[in-house]
Write a protein that holds these residues in place. Structure first.
Motif, PDB file in Angstrom:
ATOM      1  N   PRO A 126      -2.895 -11.055   1.666  1.00 27.44           N
ATOM      2  CA  PRO A 126      -2.622  -9.613   1.563  1.00 27.44           C
ATOM      3  C   PRO A 126      -3.855  -8.763   1.291  1.00 27.44           C
ATOM      4  O   PRO A 126      -3.930  -7.633   1.755  1.00 27.44           O
ATOM      5  CB  PRO A 126      -1.638  -9.535   0.394  1.00 27.44           C
TER       6      PRO A 126
ATOM      7  N   ARG B 170       2.925  -3.275   1.412  1.00 27.73           N
ATOM      8  CA  ARG B 170       3.528  -3.018   0.092  1.00 27.73           C
ATOM      9  C   ARG B 170       5.029  -3.257   0.130  1.00 27.73           C
ATOM     10  O   ARG B 170       5.604  -3.782  -0.832  1.00 27.73           O
ATOM     11  CB  ARG B 170       3.213  -1.574  -0.326  1.00 27.73           C
TER      12      ARG B 170
ATOM     13  N   TYR C 154      -4.829  -5.469   3.554  1.00 31.72           N
ATOM     14  CA  TYR C 154      -5.115  -4.133   3.031  1.00 31.72           C
ATOM     15  C   TYR C 154      -6.514  -3.673   3.470  1.00 31.72           C
ATOM     16  O   TYR C 154      -6.709  -2.509   3.850  1.00 31.72           O
ATOM     17  CB  TYR C 154      -5.039  -4.127   1.508  1.00 31.72           C
TER      18      TYR C 154
ATOM     19  N   ALA D  81      -0.360  -0.357   5.902  1.00 32.06           N
ATOM     20  CA  ALA D  81      -0.599  -0.583   4.473  1.00 32.06           C
ATOM     21  C   ALA D  81       0.695  -0.430   3.676  1.00 32.06           C
ATOM     22  O   ALA D  81       0.956  -1.190   2.734  1.00 32.06           O
ATOM     23  CB  ALA D  81      -1.661   0.388   3.966  1.00 32.06           C
ATOM     24  N   LEU D  82       1.516   0.528   4.076  1.00 35.27           N
ATOM     25  CA  LEU D  82       2.811   0.699   3.405  1.00 35.27           C
ATOM     26  C   LEU D  82       3.748  -0.473   3.705  1.00 35.27           C
ATOM     27  O   LEU D  82       4.534  -0.879   2.849  1.00 35.27           O
ATOM     28  CB  LEU D  82       3.453   2.012   3.837  1.00 35.27           C
TER      29      LEU D  82
ATOM     30  N   SER E  16      -4.271  -2.165  -8.233  1.00 30.71           N
ATOM     31  CA  SER E  16      -3.181  -2.004  -9.199  1.00 30.71           C
ATOM     32  C   SER E  16      -2.799  -3.347  -9.807  1.00 30.71           C
ATOM     33  O   SER E  16      -2.450  -3.440 -10.973  1.00 30.71           O
ATOM     34  CB  SER E  16      -1.963  -1.375  -8.515  1.00 30.71           C
ATOM     35  N   LYS E  17      -2.926  -4.415  -9.020  1.00 31.89           N
ATOM     36  CA  LYS E  17      -2.599  -5.740  -9.525  1.00 31.89           C
ATOM     37  C   LYS E  17      -3.575  -6.181 -10.603  1.00 31.89           C
ATOM     38  O   LYS E  17      -3.199  -6.694 -11.646  1.00 31.89           O
ATOM     39  CB  LYS E  17      -2.588  -6.748  -8.377  1.00 31.89           C
TER      40      LYS E  17
ATOM     41  N   GLU F 198       1.422  -6.254  -4.037  1.00 31.53           N
ATOM     42  CA  GLU F 198       0.845  -5.116  -4.746  1.00 31.53           C
ATOM     43  C   GLU F 198      -0.489  -4.715  -4.125  1.00 31.53           C
ATOM     44  O   GLU F 198      -1.170  -5.519  -3.499  1.00 31.53           O
ATOM     45  CB  GLU F 198       0.628  -5.466  -6.228  1.00 31.53           C
ATOM     46  N   PHE F 199      -0.864  -3.447  -4.317  1.00 28.95           N
ATOM     47  CA  PHE F 199      -2.199  -3.014  -3.950  1.00 28.95           C
ATOM     48  C   PHE F 199      -3.213  -3.790  -4.790  1.00 28.95           C
ATOM     49  O   PHE F 199      -2.975  -4.038  -5.976  1.00 28.95           O
ATOM     50  CB  PHE F 199      -2.367  -1.517  -4.175  1.00 28.95           C
TER      51      PHE F 199
END
Length: 232
Positions: free
Chosen positions: A134, A207, A138, A203-204, A216-217, A212-213
């Protein structure tokens, strides 16, 4: 999210990325980036043309990143001309901006293809929690989306701020002066906008698949570690 749904989402994102690569490649090769009309100012002033008479002095122009065509109208009928940016117009255009647009288009195509491959790999393979997984998805989507935005910003500045259409129309024109009468971006330019939005949508979708982005993770894990330290 169930594995089957993740596979479907990644397949959709991969197909969209591949379609963006094809769309960008097609857009680069066309002359449908800008369409407009050019007024022969010198001829119109000589006869004091107004109203319908002014239409006899308004020609058309359209061009892309490599070549284009224009119809020269100075009261005696239209005369079509073909022109090429390389090497004919290289001395009169902002070459650094124009070459940068072409380079970013190439980067956009490459990373759209890379993104499509990695989406399919994540859908049917066993990705690692590195650039193969992932995080890489991203990254490729962000780079492709950023390149699309830069292409539009640079090309818009070249056309609007540096008056690219007027420079092309006045190329090798001795006694006549041409001015831009109307100007709008054409299909190929908007294709780049659509591709940028698609990569943002990808990108959405990542998610939505439950990943997770990246930042943020790491922030959440750092908060958890800090709370554990306070307990001791």
């Amino acid at each position: 999210m169930p594995a089957q749904q993740k596979k479907i989402i990644f397949c959709i994102a991969g197909v969209l990325s591949f379609a963006c690569a094809l769309g960008t490649a097609a857009a680069v090769g066309t002359q449908l980036w800008v369409k407009g009309t050019i007024l022969c100012k010198t001829g119109a002033l000589l006869v004091n043309a107004t109203g319908q008479e002014l239409e006899k002095f308004i020609g058309e122009i359209q061009y892309g990143l490599f070549y284009g065509e224009r119809v020269r109208q100075c009261g005696l009928g239209g005369r079509p001309f073909q022109f090429s940016f390389f090497p004919d117009l290289l001395k009169i255009i902002p070459a650094s901006i124009h070459v940068s647009v072409i380079l970013f288009c190439t980067v956009l195509i490459i990373f759209a293809l890379v993104g499509a491959g990695f989406f399919m790999f994540n859908a049917f393979g066993s990705p690692y929690e590195t650039l193969h997984g992932p995080v890489g998805l991203y990254l490729w989507s962000f780079i492709a989306c950023s390149c699309g935005c830069l292409i539009m910003i640079l090309f818009s500045s070249e056309v609007k701020i540096h008056h690219l259409s007027e420079k092309i129309a006045n190329f090798k024109e001795g006694s006549f002066i041409f001015k831009t009468h109307s100007e709008q971006f054409a299909n190929s330019f908007w294709t780049i906008l659509v591709c940028s939005l698609v990569h943002f949508l990808n990108a959405l979708l990542i998610r939505l698949a439950g990943f997770e982005f990246p930042f943020s993770k790491s922030k959440d894990s750092g908060t958890t570690t800090g709370a554990a330290d306070l307990m001791y």
